[in-house]
Every structure is written in C-alpha cells, then in structure tokens.
Design a protein around this motif. Structure first.
Motif: not given
Lengths: 100, 239
Positions: B61-68, B90-92, B115-120, B140-145
């Motif tokens: 999300g953050g990177a996509q809004f910045a790109a726009l 920060r993902h690293v 590949s589905v890593l997010t902050d949340e 996968f329940a928390v990350a892939a949904t």
C-alpha cells in the motif's frame, strides 16, 4: 481497459523491487542484527521517504495546502487513519475556496 | 479437565481459524484504503486494469500510494522503482526476524510465504511466535487473505472512481498528503522520528523548488536518514 507499455514497465519494476525486499530478509535469516546508529538509520527509512514524497505538496504549493497539512497533522495525533484523510481533504477544499 | 485442554492447545501450533480471527480487523481496515487507491489511480490517469495490475503485482500500500503521487508522463520508471525499494526496505528486517520462526515450513512454503509478507501479517506472526509454534496454516491465514481483498477493492475503487470526475475539485489530490501524514503518525517513535521528519520535509521542499521532481524524494529521504544516523548515540565498541 488498456495497459500502456511504460506503465507496465513501471509496475513490473516496482513489483521486482518489492519482491526483492520481501524475499531478502528470509535469505539473510538471523544474520542481520542492526544496532546503534545503523538501527536508527534503518528505522528512519519509512518516515523519511513518506515525508519526502509529500513535502512539495504540503510546503511548496500554496498557503491553503500548507494550512490543510497543519490541520491534518493535528487530526493525525488523535484520529484513526481514514478519519485523518477525511479531515485533511475537507480542510483543503474549504481553504482553497477561501483563497478563491 | 479444562486445564488439560488449555495445555494441549498451547502445545499445538496456531491454527488457520485463529489466524483468520486475528487478521479480521486489518481486513476491515484494508477495504476503504483499497477503494481509495483504486479511485485515486484513475484520477491520476491510470486505467482500471493498470490500477488492478499494480495491486496484484506490487501489493504494498505505502509504496503504491507514493508511486501515484510521483506519477507523471512520461513515466519515471527508475524513480518509481527507487522509491518503492526505499519504502519497502523495512520488509528485509521483518523477513530476517521471521526466518528462524518458519521452522515448520517447506522451501516452497517459505518462498510463497515471504511473497505475501505485509506489516500486518508480520506483526501478528511475531506476536503468535512469542507463545506458540508459528505454523504455515496460521501464517497463510493472516498473510494470504489480504492480497485478494486488496486487489478486489482496488478494481472496485477504480471502477467507481471513473464516475467521480475531476479529482482536484473534490480535494482528492490532497488525499495522498493527508494519508501519508496519518501513516507517519502511525510510525511515530518520539524525538528520533521528529528529527527525521523535519529534516526530510525541509530538504525535499527545497530540492523540489531548486532541482525539480523526482530529485526531491531521494534528497529528502537521504537527508532524513542521515539526520537519524547523526542524532542516534554512537554504539560503544568497547565495554
């Protein structure tokens, strides 16, 4: 429903950059331990980049935008994310109308 | 009786049902943000398909809004990739911290899981790993949904946004600025963040006036990071 080649190139470059950051940490594993100044610099990356992206729009556009940004900062200290956005957008519309 | 049950539950790994329950608040929060991203993409001149494609392939999300916010024609591909790389760096650290906790994962599950890593998902998995064994089912329940929800809301928002008309009249161009101020408030860690934010804001605004876009992003970001480095106490090398 079209896809522009340059837009597609940008999206693919962004996707590659993002995937790289997602996979890199798992490859490094427990070997990456940042302390002191390196940790402080790394922690500063997200706010530094986010602020750098919006600073021209907040500070170098006109007084309505700068004033609306100040209102948004106050809102951000006490409201959830979406309410903050709503306050900021309403403030800029009102202040631009005031500026004429 | 109930005590044995509790002990038994603690000894087994976290389940998918628990993961779904934990991620639910983040899923609800994701819906309006996804709709907003789709609507703003179309306001910037991207097609509905391009907006959706970005959410499918980038999913950050953050990177996509910045790109726009940085989007212009001709498209500054390198500047967009660079800003994305910085925002997602920060993902690293998150991945490095999670890697040892992925003990039960196969190589394929690690690759797909990363590949589905997010902050949340990261925050919930770290919290889970404090008490239990982190399982692929929970991860996968928390990350892939979130990805399908984010993509669906982007398409819906982009489709709705094409009926909204001129974004500036609605103040929608300022939504980025307001959103980013809100995001930075969420990252706040006191004095260190204040120094970073002030230095980055002033440097970026000056670079924008003197050098023009897209240089303001790199200038502001590096000045803010350098300020954080200088403001932090140096690490003691000897005891």
């Amino acid at each position: 429903m079209t896809v522009d080649p340059a837009t597609l190139a940008a999206i693919l470059a962004m996707a590659a950059a993002t995937w790289l950051t997602r996979i890199a940490g798992f490859l490094i594993g427990g070997r990456l331990v940042l302390r002191g100044r390196a940790k402080a610099a790394f922690d500063a990356i997200p706010p530094a980049v986010l602020v750098a992206v919006i600073a021209p729009s907040a500070l170098a556009t006109g007084w309505p935008e700068t004033a609306a940004a100040a209102v948004t900062v106050v809102a951000a200290t006490r409201l959830p994310l979406l309410a903050t956005v709503a306050v900021g957008v309403a403030a800029v519309v009102a202040l631009r109308a005031l500026a004429g | 009786m109930s005590r044995t049950l509790v002990l038994e539950r603690e000894a087994t790994g976290a389940t998918a049902a628990e993961g779904l329950r934990d991620i639910l608040p983040a899923m609800i929060a994701c819906i309006p943000i996804g709709l907003l991203f789709g609507a703003l993409s179309v306001g910037k001149g991207l097609s509905v398909l391009e907006a959706g494609l970005m959410s499918i392939l980038v999913f950050a999300g953050g990177a996509q809004f910045a790109a726009l916010e940085l989007w212009t024609w001709p498209v500054p591909v390198l500047a967009l990739a660079f800003s994305t790389l910085l925002i997602n760096a920060r993902h690293v650290l998150m991945g490095a911290s999670l890697a040892p906790k992925f003990g039960e994962f196969s190589l394929f599950q690690r690759l797909l899981g990363a590949s589905v890593l997010t902050d949340e998902a990261w925050a919930l998995a770290e919290r889970c790993a404090l008490r239990r064994q982190l399982t692929p089912a929970y991860w996968f329940a928390v990350a892939a949904t979130l990805p399908p929800l984010w993509v669906g809301c982007t398409f819906l928002g982009a489709w709705l946004g094409s009926f909204l008309g001129e974004p500036r009249a609605l103040g929608a161009d300022f939504a980025f600025t307001a959103l980013f101020i809100g995001l930075v408030a969420g990252l706040w860690r006191g004095r260190d963040t204040a120094i970073t934010v002030i230095v980055s804001a002033v440097t970026s605004a000056l670079a924008y006036v003197w050098l023009g876009p897209p240089w303001h992003v790199a200038a502001g970001a590096f000045a803010g990071i350098a300020a954080a480095w200088c403001a932090a106490p140096p690490e003691r090398s000897s005891p």
